[in-house]
Design a protein around this motif. Sequence first.
Motif, PDB file in Angstrom:
ATOM      1  N   ARG A  21      -2.320 -11.560   4.707  1.00 44.41           N
ATOM      2  CA  ARG A  21      -3.513 -12.417   4.425  1.00 44.41           C
ATOM      3  C   ARG A  21      -4.043 -12.738   5.893  1.00 44.41           C
ATOM      4  N   ARG A  24      -6.107  -9.883   7.134  1.00 51.46           N
ATOM      5  CA  ARG A  24      -7.213  -9.667   6.483  1.00 51.46           C
ATOM      6  C   ARG A  24      -8.247 -10.617   6.993  1.00 51.46           C
ATOM      7  N   ASP A  25      -7.511 -11.900   7.425  1.00 54.27           N
ATOM      8  CA  ASP A  25      -8.706 -12.922   7.874  1.00 54.27           C
ATOM      9  C   ASP A  25      -8.943 -12.874   9.058  1.00 54.27           C
ATOM     10  N   GLY A  26      -8.644 -11.809   9.894  1.00 54.54           N
ATOM     11  CA  GLY A  26      -9.207 -11.439  11.077  1.00 54.54           C
ATOM     12  C   GLY A  26      -7.990 -11.840  12.281  1.00 54.54           C
ATOM     13  N   ARG A  28      -5.640 -10.612  14.933  1.00 57.79           N
ATOM     14  CA  ARG A  28      -5.597  -9.418  15.139  1.00 57.79           C
ATOM     15  C   ARG A  28      -3.979  -9.135  15.588  1.00 57.79           C
ATOM     16  N   LEU A  31      -2.292  -8.297  12.363  1.00 55.76           N
ATOM     17  CA  LEU A  31      -2.531  -6.995  11.952  1.00 55.76           C
ATOM     18  C   LEU A  31      -1.723  -6.032  12.559  1.00 55.76           C
ATOM     19  N   THR A  69      -8.623  -0.538   8.859  1.00 52.22           N
ATOM     20  CA  THR A  69      -9.878  -0.928   8.649  1.00 52.22           C
ATOM     21  C   THR A  69     -10.458  -1.491   7.337  1.00 52.22           C
ATOM     22  N   LYS A  70      -9.492  -1.413   6.363  1.00 49.10           N
ATOM     23  CA  LYS A  70     -10.095  -1.750   5.151  1.00 49.10           C
ATOM     24  C   LYS A  70      -8.975  -2.816   4.543  1.00 49.10           C
ATOM     25  N   ILE A  71      -8.381  -3.478   5.412  1.00 47.50           N
ATOM     26  CA  ILE A  71      -7.459  -4.509   4.647  1.00 47.50           C
ATOM     27  C   ILE A  71      -8.221  -5.650   3.979  1.00 47.50           C
ATOM     28  N   HIS A  72      -9.576  -5.773   4.310  1.00 48.70           N
ATOM     29  CA  HIS A  72     -10.466  -6.734   3.684  1.00 48.70           C
ATOM     30  C   HIS A  72     -10.600  -6.334   2.431  1.00 48.70           C
ATOM     31  N   THR A  73     -10.356  -4.998   1.881  1.00 45.14           N
ATOM     32  CA  THR A  73     -10.684  -4.744   0.459  1.00 45.14           C
ATOM     33  C   THR A  73      -9.474  -5.232  -0.336  1.00 45.14           C
ATOM     34  N   TRP A  74      -8.011  -5.798   0.208  1.00 46.10           N
ATOM     35  CA  TRP A  74      -7.100  -6.163  -0.571  1.00 46.10           C
ATOM     36  C   TRP A  74      -7.379  -7.447  -1.107  1.00 46.10           C
TER      37      TRP A  74
END
Length: 192
Positions: A21, A24-26, A28, A31, A69-74
């Motif tokens: 989470r 996903r919320d930015g 770094r 991540l 690059t696509k964690i925002h889609t979770w």
Amino acid sequence: MTESGDHGAGLTPDDIDELARSARDGDRDALESLLGTVRPRVLNICRGVLPYSGDAEDACQEAMLNVATKIHTWGGRGRFTTWLHVVAVNSARTTYRRLKNLATPTDFEDGTHDRPDPRTTSVIAGTRLDLLEAMETIERDHPQFVEPLLLRDVYGLPYDEIAALVGAPLGTVKAQIHHGRKLARPLLRGDR
């Protein structure tokens, strides 16, 4: 995370979800920590699909890039690791397709090509090439069956997690898996 770089030691599924989470919320740092934590899991998933370690490493690398690059889609509704499974399986299948398309048949003197039968090759080599070929065949006409079937029969995910992951009702997912199995059986037996 410990100072020795042992990213995944002692993290619970809730801890991984929280880390995801934040990533996903930015965040770094979150991540980077998440990627270090899940890489062994992703590599194992890829190894379960691809027989050669170099190919599995390539698929793992692709999956890790997709996660980053696509964690925002979770969506965060289900476990991050369930979403991760799909990303890893899809990366392994993409790698398999790419390698299959790059492979060139052996030329014999008479001009014919010898392409090994994946059904017999996989039995000898102990790989899952027969399963991958079957999924490729099914996907051409019935793509909706492939993902639920792989998630259930290869990775053993529970029906309810699959339903949440693919965004379909539980009954639909069970029916897709049932029909996918019916289509896969003759392909895996060689009744093409």
